[in-house]
Design a protein around this motif. Structure first.
Motif, PDB file in Angstrom:
ATOM      1  N   VAL A   1      38.625  54.527  45.520  1.00  0.00           N
ATOM      2  CA  VAL A   1      38.105  53.157  45.488  1.00  0.00           C
ATOM      3  C   VAL A   1      38.961  52.284  46.398  1.00  0.00           C
ATOM      4  O   VAL A   1      40.105  51.973  46.091  1.00  0.00           O
ATOM      5  N   SER A   2      38.368  51.921  47.529  1.00  0.00           N
ATOM      6  CA  SER A   2      39.130  51.305  48.619  1.00  0.00           C
ATOM      7  C   SER A   2      38.822  49.827  48.800  1.00  0.00           C
ATOM      8  O   SER A   2      39.192  49.226  49.804  1.00  0.00           O
ATOM      9  N   LYS A   3      38.172  49.214  47.822  1.00  0.00           N
ATOM     10  CA  LYS A   3      37.802  47.795  47.939  1.00  0.00           C
ATOM     11  C   LYS A   3      39.051  46.931  48.137  1.00  0.00           C
ATOM     12  O   LYS A   3      40.090  47.187  47.525  1.00  0.00           O
ATOM     13  N   THR A   4      38.923  45.954  48.998  1.00  0.00           N
ATOM     14  CA  THR A   4      39.973  44.994  49.406  1.00  0.00           C
ATOM     15  C   THR A   4      41.066  45.610  50.268  1.00  0.00           C
ATOM     16  O   THR A   4      41.939  44.899  50.754  1.00  0.00           O
ATOM     17  N   LYS A   5      41.033  46.924  50.476  1.00  0.00           N
ATOM     18  CA  LYS A   5      42.103  47.574  51.242  1.00  0.00           C
ATOM     19  C   LYS A   5      41.755  47.633  52.729  1.00  0.00           C
ATOM     20  O   LYS A   5      40.596  47.815  53.095  1.00  0.00           O
TER      21      LYS A   5
ATOM     22  N   VAL B   1      38.910  56.233  41.442  1.00  0.00           N
ATOM     23  CA  VAL B   1      40.332  55.908  41.347  1.00  0.00           C
ATOM     24  C   VAL B   1      40.758  55.051  42.539  1.00  0.00           C
ATOM     25  O   VAL B   1      40.568  55.459  43.688  1.00  0.00           O
ATOM     26  N   GLY B   2      41.320  53.884  42.250  1.00  0.00           N
ATOM     27  CA  GLY B   2      41.731  52.970  43.309  1.00  0.00           C
ATOM     28  C   GLY B   2      43.216  52.702  43.328  1.00  0.00           C
ATOM     29  O   GLY B   2      43.947  53.189  44.190  1.00  0.00           O
ATOM     30  N   SER B   3      43.699  51.930  42.349  1.00  0.00           N
ATOM     31  CA  SER B   3      45.097  51.469  42.377  1.00  0.00           C
ATOM     32  C   SER B   3      46.096  52.618  42.291  1.00  0.00           C
ATOM     33  O   SER B   3      47.191  52.533  42.852  1.00  0.00           O
ATOM     34  N   SER B   4      45.729  53.702  41.645  1.00  0.00           N
ATOM     35  CA  SER B   4      46.648  54.854  41.564  1.00  0.00           C
ATOM     36  C   SER B   4      46.810  55.552  42.910  1.00  0.00           C
ATOM     37  O   SER B   4      47.763  56.300  43.114  1.00  0.00           O
ATOM     38  N   ILE B   5      45.882  55.308  43.825  1.00  0.00           N
ATOM     39  CA  ILE B   5      45.984  55.849  45.191  1.00  0.00           C
ATOM     40  C   ILE B   5      46.565  54.807  46.136  1.00  0.00           C
ATOM     41  O   ILE B   5      47.554  55.054  46.837  1.00  0.00           O
ATOM     42  N   PHE B   6      45.976  53.626  46.143  1.00  0.00           N
ATOM     43  CA  PHE B   6      46.285  52.620  47.154  1.00  0.00           C
ATOM     44  C   PHE B   6      47.285  51.550  46.710  1.00  0.00           C
ATOM     45  O   PHE B   6      47.702  50.724  47.508  1.00  0.00           O
ATOM     46  N   GLY B   7      47.645  51.562  45.413  1.00  0.00           N
ATOM     47  CA  GLY B   7      48.486  50.486  44.883  1.00  0.00           C
ATOM     48  C   GLY B   7      47.642  49.316  44.420  1.00  0.00           C
ATOM     49  O   GLY B   7      46.406  49.328  44.512  1.00  0.00           O
ATOM     50  N   ALA B   8      48.306  48.300  43.906  1.00  0.00           N
ATOM     51  CA  ALA B   8      47.598  47.139  43.348  1.00  0.00           C
ATOM     52  C   ALA B   8      46.740  46.475  44.415  1.00  0.00           C
ATOM     53  O   ALA B   8      47.072  46.481  45.591  1.00  0.00           O
ATOM     54  N   ARG B   9      45.624  45.886  43.963  1.00  0.00           N
ATOM     55  CA  ARG B   9      44.703  45.237  44.898  1.00  0.00           C
ATOM     56  C   ARG B   9      45.152  43.828  45.232  1.00  0.00           C
ATOM     57  O   ARG B   9      45.754  43.150  44.428  1.00  0.00           O
ATOM     58  N   ASN B  10      44.789  43.428  46.438  1.00  0.00           N
ATOM     59  CA  ASN B  10      45.069  42.067  46.886  1.00  0.00           C
ATOM     60  C   ASN B  10      43.741  41.321  46.994  1.00  0.00           C
ATOM     61  O   ASN B  10      42.949  41.599  47.868  1.00  0.00           O
TER      62      ASN B  10
END
Length: 219
Positions: free
Chosen positions: A23-27, A208-217
Motif C-alpha cells: 500500500v503505497s498511498k502518499t508515498k 500492507v503499507g506502513s510496515s513496508i514504507f514507514g508512517a504515512r505523510n
C-alpha cells in the motif's frame, strides 16, 4: 530499516497462497521504486489520480490495485490499466466499471466490499446485498468485469478479538457466496497491524503499507 529489508521480511512470513499488496498511498515514486527493485510488483493506492500519476511514471509490469472508495465518475481515469478494484460496494459501480472497461476492450477484476466493521464510517455491502448482486440478471449481463473475491476492513480498534470475529465473518460470507459464484477466489483482509491474524482467519491477500514504507505523510 530500509524499504527493501521491511518488504523481504514480510514476504518471508507470508504463506505461498497469500498475495502481498504494497500500500503505497502518499508515498513518492522513489519509495515505490525501491520496493519494485526488491521484487514487488503489486501496489495499492486509495486515490485514483495519485495512482494514475504513478502509473505514468513507473514500469508497466506493475499491477495496480485500487483499494480506496471509488466514485463512479472517476472510474474512467483508471479503466485503461487498473488490475483489481477492491472496494466495489454497489451494482451501480460495477455497471460503470463494466462500461469503462468495454471502451478499452478489457475485463477488469473486482472485489465486492463487505461491511464487516462496526464503524459507520466504513463502506460496504451487507451479506444479503452482495448475494443479490451476484445472482441478479443485471450482473450476469456485465461481460467486462469479473468479480473474483471479497474485501473487508475491520474496525479500527485495539480489540483483537473483535477484529478476529470480523475477519471470520468475512470468511464465512465468502464460503456462502462461493456456492453461488465459482469465480470467487480472493479474500482481501488484513493490514500492517493485523495481517497475520487475517491470514489465520482465511485471508489470501493482505494490504500492507506502513510496515513496508514507514508512517504515512498526509501533509
Amino acid at each position: 530499516m530500509s524499504i527493501k529489508t521491511n518488504l523481504l521480511k514480510i514476504k518471508s512470513q507470508l504463506p505461498n497462497h497469500v498475495t502481498l499488496v504494497a500500500v503505497s498511498k502518499t508515498k513518492p515514486v522513489s519509495d515505490l521504486m525501491e520496493a519494485y527493485d526488491a521484487g514487488q510488483r503489486i501496489f495499492g493506492e486509495n486515490k485514483i489520480q495519485e495512482m494514475v500519476d504513478k502509473h505514468e511514471q513507473m514500469p508497466k509490469d506493475i499491477q495496480w490495485h485500487m483499494i480506496g472508495h471509488v466514485q463512479t465518475n472517476k472510474v474512467k481515469y483508471m479503466a485503461e490499466f487498473v488490475d483489481l478494484i477492491h472496494g466495489v460496494d454497489s451494482l451501480k459501480l460495477l455497471k460503470e466499471i463494466n462500461k469503462q472497461a468495454q471502451k478499452h476492450n478489457r475485463i477488469i477484476k473486482c472485489l465486492l466490499q463487505i461491511k464487516i466493521a462496526k464503524e459507520d464510517s466504513k463502506f460496504g455491502l451487507s451479506n444479503n446485498d452482495a448475494l443479490d448482486v451476484l445472482i441478479s440478471d443485471d450482473f450476469i449481463d456485465l461481460k467486462h468485469i469479473k468479480v473474483v473475491g471479497l474485501m473487508g476492513m475491520a474496525t479500527f480498534t485495539e480489540n483483537m478479538k473483535q477484529i478476529k470475529d470480523e475477519f471470520i465473518n468475512l470468511k464465512t460470507t465468502f464460503d456462502i457466496l462461493k456456492t453461488h459464484n465459482k469465480d470467487l477466489k480472493i479474500i482481501s483482509m488484513g493490514m500492517s497491524g493485523d495481517y497475520q491474524l487475517a491470514i489465520d482467519c482465511g485471508s489470501t491477500m493482505v494490504r500492507v503499507g506502513s510496515s513496508i514504507f514507514g508512517a504515512r505523510n498526509y501533509n
